[in-house]
Every structure is written in structure tokens, then in C-alpha cells.
Design a protein around this motif. Structure first.
Motif: not given
Lengths: 65, 690
Positions: B44-61
Motif C-alpha cells: 500500500a505504501a509503495l503504490c501510494t509513493y509511486a503514484i504520488a511521485y509520478r503524478f502529484y510531484a510532477k504537477y507541483l514541479a
């Protein structure tokens, strides 16, 4: 080929480990000084370490909880 | 950001990951049975991190900060080979992670496990994705755009000198409470433990030896010296077992909590006044490697053994009656787990050395957002380690001595009465297996984590025979880097005190007497809270950890307020919600928790109610435990009043900063021009036209 790859990886790991301790790459420092300030003699490896140590911890060295 | 059509394979992979993560969380939440495997938590943690990094962090950047790979960074503009050095992104990731990871993400989740593993898990995951990693990333990016300036500097230039001063007062206060609570964790772990006390004491000569060698023999051999030091430490742990087994030697190293507290204060004073190369720096080297090594080993241990979680997903203590810390799920869970979800301290680190070494802006997503995800993973591992224990053993270790008593028989029956069955023999046997006389009343996270880690490690290597070794390894590792924070933090606080003194009376700031006095003030400030915690009938952690949590989240709220203001000043208020949302949440949590800590009618939570109870006792001449004299009763009332004043200070600081933030944001919105003060950058023509 394999040897060079291993050596490169080890070098990379050592560089990461040193920076975790607050010591940036010495060779990069010397290279930088040679190209940008050729008249300025670079610090020795030991002096470089001592200067970095003081810079990191002199004011306390803020770290997280 | 260029819009590309999603590919079929991409949709399948990320969609699959979302389904897998959601399914794992579902299994954790709805599983009814004796145990559930830690695998589901990890997935659960790893999937959350991967999705957050791929989508939300990219949006922020791309959309919020608008990172530009072509824009020069401070490292390239001011390259000097020392402070400003363009650095490989993975090397810098390691540096940044080592600087933000500490005891915090290991302790908070262990304490929060009293409510079950599910509330902690959900807050760690949601908190890091939407608040913690956002804060770290935004502060790092804004600092890179401002010549690598510090958080305090940025607050001064973007929000004005008044806000800057208020923030520095807040930082100094949070430092004091942080140092006190960390020192208390060490005291709790070492009290009446000759094995632990011996190994920690013996790290000092090792560190001094390393320091002398590095100073006078071979300064640049830091990696070799550290490796030798770590090997010596491992030998010491083994030696500690021998010391504990020898009655005469064990007697020397068996110290009471108050004695340890005084020794720690003396240590903090000495270590922060001595030249840094002698003790402080080499100790930091040892603890850094031990920290990284242990985190890696813990990750490996969990991955290999995939242990079963014995803690229920949710316990009855979400109602606020838990023995480890008092207070209901909202708001106290959200301040108990700070590091791992969102930690204001990171804002200081992210605006420290890291922004001066980023080679290009496109590295910042990995370093700012990514390193915080890694820290969150450490918190998840700590939660797993705590949940691996039998719940009965967990509560025996973490409930205050005044609740469970020091006798295993009574303790077992009290804890079994809560619904967590445990026998007195099981408690004694566990203490014996880890080489201690007792495990009762060892709140503070470190010992619990150590038993959990020892359980996990001994499954991989050494079995029961090495259980005691692993336990003391874990204690050593935690105590070592807490002590490093203690001396470095005392030094930082000393300089802050000197700066404040210099503001009032110039000339007072430097010189040996000023150093000694300022260090004395710094140690006295955290020492006061430490000693108060040691004498506290509820074990101290119960009182002090919530104060630390409030302070840390308050700092995060300040940092995120700054980020919101900067987005408004950049005329990007349409995307400012990314910072406003976590700011609002943290403000609600800290203000509610602070108000409850002062005003709650329950004496276990509210300082006023607690003080009233003891004041009433003084008036009628009755003694209330743990006080044995009227003088101690008065001391308890005084402690409560000091805690009220400190909490009120935190509330005042965070409210003032919020008001300053709203005013600055409104002013920026009314102004048609960009008013943020970024370092000058001539935009290439093609970008202006684009």
C-alpha cells in the motif's frame, strides 16, 4: 569493462557517503579552481576536509529530529 | 508542461498500481482475524509513493513551481567548489535524506500504534503526499530560486522583518522542546540498563579517538576511520553484554533516570563548547553511517521476513483514553506522528545546504519530494516494527509506570484487563531474551522499536541467541544519533541565544564568557523540560511528546504559509491550494491540540485542570501521587504553568504567522504585478513568447 564499472560504482558510493558527512568532492573542487581561478592555489586535501568540517559543525550543524 | 496523450501501457501500469494499492489498504482496513501480513502495508505504501511521485510531484514541479531545467541554480551561478557545488542528483538525494532522517520518524509511529496500525498508516501516507513532501519540495525550490537562502531569510524578505522575528522565536522554542524530548527518550532507554549505558558511554572514547586521528594523522581518511569506528561499536555491544552479566561492573553502569538526565545535561554542555572536531563531528560520522545502515537493514529484514502484524488495525484507545499518550484521534494522532508525515524541521534542512548544491532545477522533484517519501517509508517501517510485537507486550513497555506498576504480575493483569491478553511469564521472558531486567514502563519509542527490530532481525540472522545483541544494537543506534542531535542542537541554540542577546546589547554576543553563559541558558532551557519529564508520574513522554508535536507541526504551518504567500506573490494563486490546503489542516490541528492541552477539563490532557487538581491538594494539605512532599506538589503546579506558557507561546506564534500570511497574500493579490523576490533571471525570449 566490468572492473571499470565496479570502480565507478564504488567511487560514486564513496562520494555519496562523504557528502552525507558534509564533505563535497575534492577532485571537483580542484578542477573548479584550476579552470576558474588558475592563480589561486587550491587547499590541500587535508585542509579542505578541515575547512568543510568547521563549516558544517561550527555553527552547530542543523539536523532533523 | 507538454500535454501528451496517455499511452495504453502507461494507463495499464499506473491504473494497475492504483488498484493494487487500494486493494492492499482495503485488506488492512477490513481484515478480521488474528494477524495480517506486513506485506499489505508495504505494498500500500509503495503504490501510494509511486503514484504520488509520478503524478502529484510532477504537477507541483511543472505547474506550481514551473521548474526550468535551463535556469541556472545557485550551485552553477556561484560555484566555489565548497558550499556551492553542482552535485549529481543521486549523491545529493543521499545527502538530503541523511540530513532529514532522524529519530522522529521512528518514535512518533511507535507511540501512535496504541490506536492500532491503521490510523497511523493512513495519516503517514496522506500526510506525506499532500503536506510533508509538498513542504519539503516547495521550500527547496523557493530557496534554490533565492540563492539558497534559509527559511528565516525568506520569511523576512517575503513577509517582512516582524514575521521573520516571530518565526525565529518559534524556531528557538521548538529546538528546546525537541532537545528535551529526545534526551528523555535516551533516559527512558538507558535507565537501569547497564548494558545500554555502558555501550553509549563507550562511544565517547571511540569518537574522541576518531577525532584526534582525523585532526592530527589523516584528516581526509574519514570513510576508513568511520568504518573502523562502526566495527568497534559492534564489538562494544557484545562487550556490553559481558558488563551487564558481571554484578560489580553492572552496578557501576546501573543509573537512575534523574542521574542520567543530569549526566546528559553535562554532556550537552561539554560537547557543544569543545572544538567540534574532537567529539561532535566524529560522533556525527558514526551515527550517520549507523543510521543509514540500520534503516537499510530494517527495510531488508521486513522485505525478507514479511512479519505478521499482531496489533489490531484499530484499538479502543482512539477515544483518547490510551496509556501512551492522552487525547483522542483528532487532533492528537496528527501531532503525534510529525516526522514521516510532515515535519517543520525539514523546512530548515531544505533551505540549508541542499539548495546550494542542486545542479539543475529538474533534480528538485527527486531531492525535495522523493527524499521525503523515503523518510515516510522509514516511518512505515517503524510502525511495522511496533505492530510486530504482541499488543500486550507493546502496552507493557509503553504505558507509564504509574499505570502498569513495576511488577510483571500486576502489569499483565491490568493490560489483559484492557483486552490485550499477556501473561506475567511472557513479560519476564521477553525482558530476559533482550538482556534486560525489565521491559516495563519504557515509553518513548526506542525500546519498543528495538524489540520489534530485534524480533525482525533475529528471524533473519542469529535466531534467539542474537536477540539481545540486536536489541542493544537498536538502542545504541537510536541513542547515538539522538545524542548527536543533542550536542549539535545545543550548539545551534547557543548561537541563537547569542544572536538574540546581541540584538539587545551589542557586544554581548561573542567571547568566552558569552559562550559559556549562552550555552548554560540553552542547556538549562531543555534541561528543565527534561528533568520535569523524568520526574513526571506519567513518564514524561506522555506530556512532552504532544508539546513537541505541536511545535514541529507549527513550524510546518509557518513554512507552508510562506510557500502560500510566495505563490500569491508570483501571481500563481490559482495553484496556491497545494500549499493552502496543508497549511489549513496543520493550523487546525495545532490550534485545536494546543487549546486542548491548555483548557481540557481532563487532567490527563489539560495542564490547567492538572494544575488545579494539585493546587486543590495543596490547599487541603493532601498529597497526590507521585508527590511525597508539599514542595513536590508545588513543583508540579509550577511545571504545569510553564507548560501552559510554552503552549500559549506556540499558539501565539502560529496565529501571528497566519495573520501575517493572510495579509501578505491579500496584498499580493491586490497588486497586479509579480512581487515575489526571486534571484534575477533573464528569461530567454522563446519562453516569454511561449
Amino acid at each position: 569493462m566490468i572492473c571499470r564499472c565496479v570502480a565507478k560504482t564504488l567511487d560514486f558510493a564513496a562520494q555519496t557517503a562523504r557528502l552525507m558527512l558534509g564533505v563535497p568532492d575534492y577532485d571537483a573542487y580542484v578542477d573548479h579552481l584550476r579552470t576558474v581561478h588558475p592563480n589561486q592555489p587550491p587547499l590541500t586535501r587535508d585542509a579542505f576536509f578541515a575547512a568543510r568540517q568547521q563549516a558544517r559543525f561550527g555553527a552547530g550543524g542543523l539536523r532533523c529530529c | 508542461m507538454q500535454h501528451t496523450r496517455p499511452t495504453l501501457s502507461g494507463t495499464l501500469i499506473w491504473g494497475g498500481m492504483a488498484v493494487l494499492g487500494a486493494a492492499s489498504l482495503g485488506i488492512l482496513a477490513f481484515h478480521r482475524g488474528e494477524t495480517v501480513n506486513a506485506l499489505w502495508l508495504v505494498v500500500a505504501a509503495l503504490c501510494t509513493y509511486a503514484i504520488a511521485y509520478r503524478f502529484y510531484a510532477k504537477y507541483l514541479a511543472a505547474r506550481v513551481v514551473c521548474l526550468d531545467a535551463g535556469r541556472p541554480t545557485p550551485a552553477t551561478l556561484r560555484h566555489d567548489g565548497m558550499d556551492y557545488v553542482p552535485t549529481n542528483r543521486f549523491v545529493l538525494f543521499g545527502h538530503h535524506f541523511a540530513a532529514i532522517a532522524g529519530a522522529g520518524p521512528l518514535v512518533g509511529p511507535v507511540l501512535a500504534a496504541q490506536m492500532g496500525f491503521l490510523p497511523g498508516t493512513l495519516w503517514i501516507l496522506a500526510g506525506v503526499v499532500l503536506a510533508g513532501a509538498v513542504q519539503d519540495f516547495l521550500v527547496l525550490a523557493f530557496s534554490v530560486r533565492r540563492d539558497g537562502r534559509s527559511l528565516g531569510d525568506m520569511i523576512r524578505t517575503e513577509m517582512g522583518p516582524f514575521a521573520g522575528t516571530v518565526a525565529s522565536v518559534g524556531v528557538l522554542a521548538i529546538m528546546m522542546i525537541l532537545l528535551a524530548v529526545l534526551a528523555l527518550i535516551v533516559v527512558k532507554a538507558l535507565a537501569a540498563s547497564p548494558w545500554g549505558t555502558f555501550t553509549i558511554a563507550a562511544t565517547m572514547p571511540i569518537a574522541v579517538g576518531m577525532g584526534l586521528y582525523l585532526r592530527f594523522v589523516r584528516p581526509s581518511g574519514v570513510l576508513e576511520v568511520s568504518a573502523v569506528g562502526v566495527v568497534l561499536l559492534l564489538i562494544l555491544i557484545w562487550l556490553g553484554g559481558r558488563v551487564a552479566a558481571d554484578p560489580a561492573l553492572a552496578h557501576v553502569f546501573t543509573l537512575s533516570a534523574p542521574t542520567l538526565a543530569l549526566l546528559l545535561m553535562a554532556y550537552g554542555f561539554t560537547a557543544s563548547v569543545l572544538p567540534v572536531w574532537l567529539l561532535l563531528a566524529p560522533r556525527d560520522y558514526l551515527s550517520t553511517f549507523l543510521k543509514i545502515g540500520t534503516i537499510a537493514a530494517l527495510a531488508l529484514g521486513i522485505a525478507v521476513t514479511l512479519p505478521a502484524l499482531h496489533m489490531p488495525p484499530v484499538t479502543r484507545f482512539i477515544d483518547g483514553t490510551g496509556p501512551v499518550f492522552a487525547g483522542s484521534l483528532f487532533p492528537f494522532l496528527f501531532i503525534t506522528i510529525a516526522c514521516g508525515s510532515v515535519s517543520g524541521f525539514h523546512a530548515l534542512v531544505a533551505s540549508g545546504t541542499t539548495p546550494k548544491m542542486a545542479g539543475t532545477e529538474s533534480d528538485l522533484r527527486l531531492i525535495g519530494y522523493g527524499a521525503m517519501l523515503a523518510e515516510s517509508a522509514v516511518a512505515i517501517m517503524a510502525l511495522i516494527a511496533a505492530s510486530v510485537l504482541q499488543p500486550g507486550a507493546y502496552f507493557a513497555m509503553n504505558a507509564p509506570a504509574s499505570v502498569v506498576t513495576a511488577d510483571p504480575g500486576t502489569a499483565a493483569s491490568i493490560i489483559s484487563g484492557w483486552g490485550f491478553a499477556i501473561t506475567p511469564d511472557a513479560l519476564t521472558a521477553l525482558a530476559h531474551r533482550v538482556g534486560e531486567a525489565t521491559i516495563l514502563g519504557r515509553a518513548g519509542g526506542a525500546p519498543t522499536l528495538a524489540v520489534g527490530m530485534a524480533t525482525i532481525f533475529s528471524n533473519v540472522l542469529g535466531g534467539d541467541r542474537l536477540m539481545a545483541f540486536w536489541y542493544h544494537f537498536a538502542i545504541l543506534f537510536e541513542a547515538l544519533f539522538i545524542l548527536t542531535t543533542l550536542d549539535a542542537g545545543t550548539r545551534v541554540a547557543r548561537f541563537m541565544v547569542q544572536d538574540f542577546a546581541g540584538m539587545v546589547i551589542p557586544g554581548l554576543a561573542r567571547g568566552l564568557p558569552a559562550t559559556v553563559i549562552a550555552t548554560f541558558i540553552a542547556v538549562g532551557a531543555w534541561g528543565y523540560f527534561l528533568y520535569q519529564g523524568v520526574m513526571d508520574p506519567l513518564g514524561g513522554i506522555n506530556t512532552l511528546w504532544p508539546l513537541f508535536g505541536i511545535a514541529n507541526q507549527m513550524l510546518a504551518a509557518i513554512a507552508l504559509t510562506l510557500c502560500s504567500v510566495i505563490l500569491f506573490k508570483l501571481k500563481r494563486q490559482r495553484v496556491a491550494w497545494v500549499a493552502l490546503l496543508p497549511t489549513a489542516w496543520l493550523a487546525v490541528c495545532t490550534l485545536t491540540a494546543g487549546a486542548e492541552k491548555i483548557l481540557s477539563p481532563n487532567p490527563a490532557i489539560g495542564f490547567l485542570a492538572h494544575a488545579d487538581r494539585y493546587a486543590a491538594g495543596i490547599a487541603t494539605g493532601t498529597l497526590l501521587a507521585p508527590a511525597h512532599t508539599q514542595g513536590q506538589m508545588q513543583q508540579i503546579v509550577l511545571n504545569d504553568h510553564v507548560n501552559i506558557a510554552l503552549t500559549a507561546l506556540f499558539l501565539a506564534v502560529v496565529s501571528t504567522m497566519l495573520v501575517c500570511g493572510v495579509r501578505a497574500a491579500l496584498a499580493a493579490r491586490a497588486n497586479p504585478h509579480v512581487t515575489a523576490r526571486e534571484a534575477a533571471y533573464d528569461m530567454p525570449l522563446r519562453r516569454q513568447n511561449a
